[in-house]
Design a protein around this motif. Structure first.
Motif, PDB file in Angstrom:
ATOM      1  N   GLU A 376      45.346 -99.160  66.936  1.00  0.00           N
ATOM      2  CA  GLU A 376      46.776 -99.354  67.025  1.00  0.00           C
ATOM      3  C   GLU A 376      47.744 -98.139  67.405  1.00  0.00           C
ATOM      4  N   ALA A 377      48.623 -98.607  68.703  1.00  0.00           N
ATOM      5  CA  ALA A 377      49.924 -97.533  68.843  1.00  0.00           C
ATOM      6  C   ALA A 377      50.857 -97.192  67.579  1.00  0.00           C
ATOM      7  N   PRO A 378      50.458 -95.231  67.883  1.00  0.00           N
ATOM      8  CA  PRO A 378      51.297 -95.067  66.823  1.00  0.00           C
ATOM      9  C   PRO A 378      52.736 -95.005  66.725  1.00  0.00           C
ATOM     10  N   VAL A 379      54.050 -95.461  66.092  1.00  0.00           N
ATOM     11  CA  VAL A 379      55.181 -95.636  65.565  1.00  0.00           C
ATOM     12  C   VAL A 379      55.567 -95.071  65.141  1.00  0.00           C
ATOM     13  N   VAL A 380      56.629 -94.663  65.459  1.00  0.00           N
ATOM     14  CA  VAL A 380      56.966 -93.676  64.728  1.00  0.00           C
ATOM     15  C   VAL A 380      58.642 -93.416  65.479  1.00  0.00           C
ATOM     16  N   ARG A 381      59.710 -93.419  63.853  1.00  0.00           N
ATOM     17  CA  ARG A 381      61.593 -93.471  63.695  1.00  0.00           C
ATOM     18  C   ARG A 381      61.477 -91.897  62.984  1.00  0.00           C
ATOM     19  N   VAL A 382      62.566 -91.622  64.094  1.00  0.00           N
ATOM     20  CA  VAL A 382      63.417 -90.304  63.913  1.00  0.00           C
ATOM     21  C   VAL A 382      64.243 -90.740  63.000  1.00  0.00           C
ATOM     22  N   ARG A 383      64.889 -90.582  62.300  1.00  0.00           N
ATOM     23  CA  ARG A 383      66.510 -90.478  61.997  1.00  0.00           C
ATOM     24  C   ARG A 383      66.788 -89.132  61.607  1.00  0.00           C
ATOM     25  N   LEU A 384      68.634 -89.039  61.616  1.00  0.00           N
ATOM     26  CA  LEU A 384      69.302 -87.329  61.339  1.00  0.00           C
ATOM     27  C   LEU A 384      70.473 -87.924  61.467  1.00  0.00           C
ATOM     28  N   ARG A 385      70.602 -87.802  60.197  1.00  0.00           N
ATOM     29  CA  ARG A 385      72.623 -87.944  59.094  1.00  0.00           C
ATOM     30  C   ARG A 385      72.864 -86.464  58.648  1.00  0.00           C
ATOM     31  N   ALA A 386      73.967 -87.159  58.309  1.00  0.00           N
ATOM     32  CA  ALA A 386      74.397 -85.405  57.674  1.00  0.00           C
ATOM     33  C   ALA A 386      74.913 -86.779  56.276  1.00  0.00           C
TER      34      ALA A 386
END
Length: 507
Positions: A376-386
């Motif tokens: 399976e292809a890698p799935v990466v979710r990146v989130r940045l918040r204060a």
């Protein structure tokens, strides 16, 4: 030459000069006062003699010799020892007596305001000219030698010279004594510094203030110097330990891939008739071992950089921009991976830009390499918040997850599951950089799905540009065998126990 001797010599020279300077000023003032007294005396004598002078001129005009002779005596008695000259309106001298200039032509004309100085044949005179009005007009001159004040001026001058000569040795001895007392604390400080054991450090040099600003400042400066010396000596020792650990770790970890490469090279050398398929398989093994060697050396170098970084490398920066750059680099290196981001326009933290890029590269690389299921292809979710005083970065993947019992071990040096393509240092680098930045790393599970979530909390930059707290006193990530991930900002829920993923390590 000792400081006390220098001060004594300086005072010995300066004080007589000051006395002479003050004496010259006093001498000028005394001379002016004496001349004023002479002028006042001449004016008083003129006022006393003026009535008799008028009578004398009237007697001379009327041809009365007896009266004139009597007035001569009265006028001379009125002016005492001062010189006098009386001249009628027709220019004839009526009376002349006492000390006066030998050249009458130099006498000032009537109408002169106050006494003036007249010089004749090497002598100076103070002369007061008084016009005589009345029926028998004329002119009155009164004289006194300008040198009449010389004896008093000579006496003042002699006293000034005597005081200047006496002040030289007296002031030198007093300055020597006072300077010796003033520099006693400096000498004591010098003896303490000379007797200080270099191994004792700044703590052994601590001393109570002596309430002399310069000495206390010098003592503080020496203490600070010793403290900086201790700090640099500790950093040097740490750098040597890091170098030794780097060599030891490199020699230990590189032994296996090097032996494997040697075996593959021996096979190629001993069997030149290998089939193309077999030869390609051996070359592929060589390429994999070479890549692992390069990756391991790069990771060790990054750990060493983190152990040796100085506080001066830290500064305010935009974390959102760094995350965006790191995601773009991962997408370029792994074109098959699917990445998504949720970033604010700007989020400023106080940190080391190279160190944060190491943290981001290993977090994202770890998710791409290990955070997917087979085929399976890698799935990466990146989130940045204060969130409050922190910048919260989360990296989610859809892999098998990390079991709760492995949440600590995945951050240890060279820890990876059997057959893992990584070096075992990826998450160790993440933990190291988190500790350097006063951050916390936690492991959990993404919301609504399988996989792993790694969350990093970094303190936001202060509004006034405040600096990062002090770096950890002990930085030996390259030499120790474990690396806890939680930092000072971890909080009470540092490690949720609901993830279900196998061992992960960075690329």
């Amino acid at each position: 030459m000792k400081l006390a001797t220098r001060i004594a010599l300086s005072v010995t020279v300066v004080v007589p000069l000051l006395v002479l300077g003050a004496g010259l000023l006093v001498l000028g003032l005394v001379s002016r006062d004496l001349h004023r007294q002479q002028d006042t005396r001449l004016q008083d004598l003129a006022a006393a003699a003026l009535p008799d002078v008028r009578t004398l001129l009237a007697a001379d005009l009327r041809g009365r010799p007896k009266v004139e002779q009597n007035q001569h005596r009265k006028v001379l008695d009125a002016v005492l020892d001062a010189g006098i000259r009386v001249r009628s309106a027709d220019g004839a001298d009526v009376l002349e007596g006492g000390p006066q200039p030998a050249d009458p032509a130099r006498l000032p004309e009537p109408g002169t305001d106050g006494p003036v100085t007249v010089r004749a044949k090497g002598h100076a005179w103070r002369v007061l000219t008084v016009p005589v009005a009345g029926p028998a007009p004329g002119t009155l001159w009164l004289f006194t030698p300008a040198s009449a004040a010389d004896p008093q001026l000579t006496a003042v001058r002699g006293r000034v010279l005597l005081v200047a000569l006496l002040s030289a040795p007296v002031s030198g001895l007093l300055a020597r004594a006072l300077a010796g007392r003033a520099t006693a604390s400096v000498r004591r400080l010098s003896r303490r510094a000379a007797a200080l054991d270099p191994g004792a450090g700044a703590a052994a040099f601590a001393t109570a203030p002596v309430n002399i600003a310069e000495v206390d400042e010098l003592s503080t400066a020496i203490g600070q110097l010793l403290a900086r010396y201790e700090e640099q000596a500790a950093r040097t020792a740490q750098a040597l330990d890091t170098a030794r650990s780097f060599s030891s770790a490199a020699s230990h970890e590189l032994r296996t891939p090097l032996m494997s490469m040697r075996t593959d090279l021996d096979v190629l050398a001993a069997h030149p008739d290998l089939s193309p398929a077999e030869r390609a398989e051996v070359v592929k093994d060589l390429q994999d071992d070479h890549a692992r060697l390069l990756e391991l050396l790069t990771a060790l170098q990054m750990l060493a950089r983190g152990d040796l970084v100085e506080a001066s490398a830290f500064g305010p920066l935009d974390l959102a921009e760094l995350v965006d750059t790191a995601v773009a680099e991962v997408a370029r290196r792994h074109p098959g991976a699917r990445t998504s981001t949720d970033l604010p326009a700007e989020l400023r933290v106080f940190g080391w830009d190279a160190g944060l890029m190491i943290l981001l590269a290993n977090l994202l690389g770890n998710a791409v390499v290990h955070g997917h299921r087979p085929d399976e292809a890698p799935v990466v979710r990146v989130r940045l918040r204060a969130q409050g005083p922190y910048a919260v970065l989360t990296v989610d993947d859809e892999g098998p997850g990390i079991p709760p019992e492995d949440h600590d071990s995945v951050f240890r040096r060279f820890h990876h599951r059997p057959g893992s393509p990584g070096s075992g240092l990826g998450l160790t680098l993440v933990a190291q950089q988190a500790a350097l930045h006063g951050a916390a790393v936690t492991i959990g599970t993404p919301e609504g799905g399988p996989g792993a979530r790694i969350e990093v909390r970094l303190p936001l930059a202060a509004a006034d540009g405040g600096a990062l707290p002090a770096l950890p006193a002990r930085r030996d990530w390259i030499s120790r065998g474990d690396a806890p991930a939680a930092g000072p900002a971890a909080g009470p829920a540092a490690r949720p126990a609901d993830s279900q993923r196998n061992h992960k390590d960075g690329p």
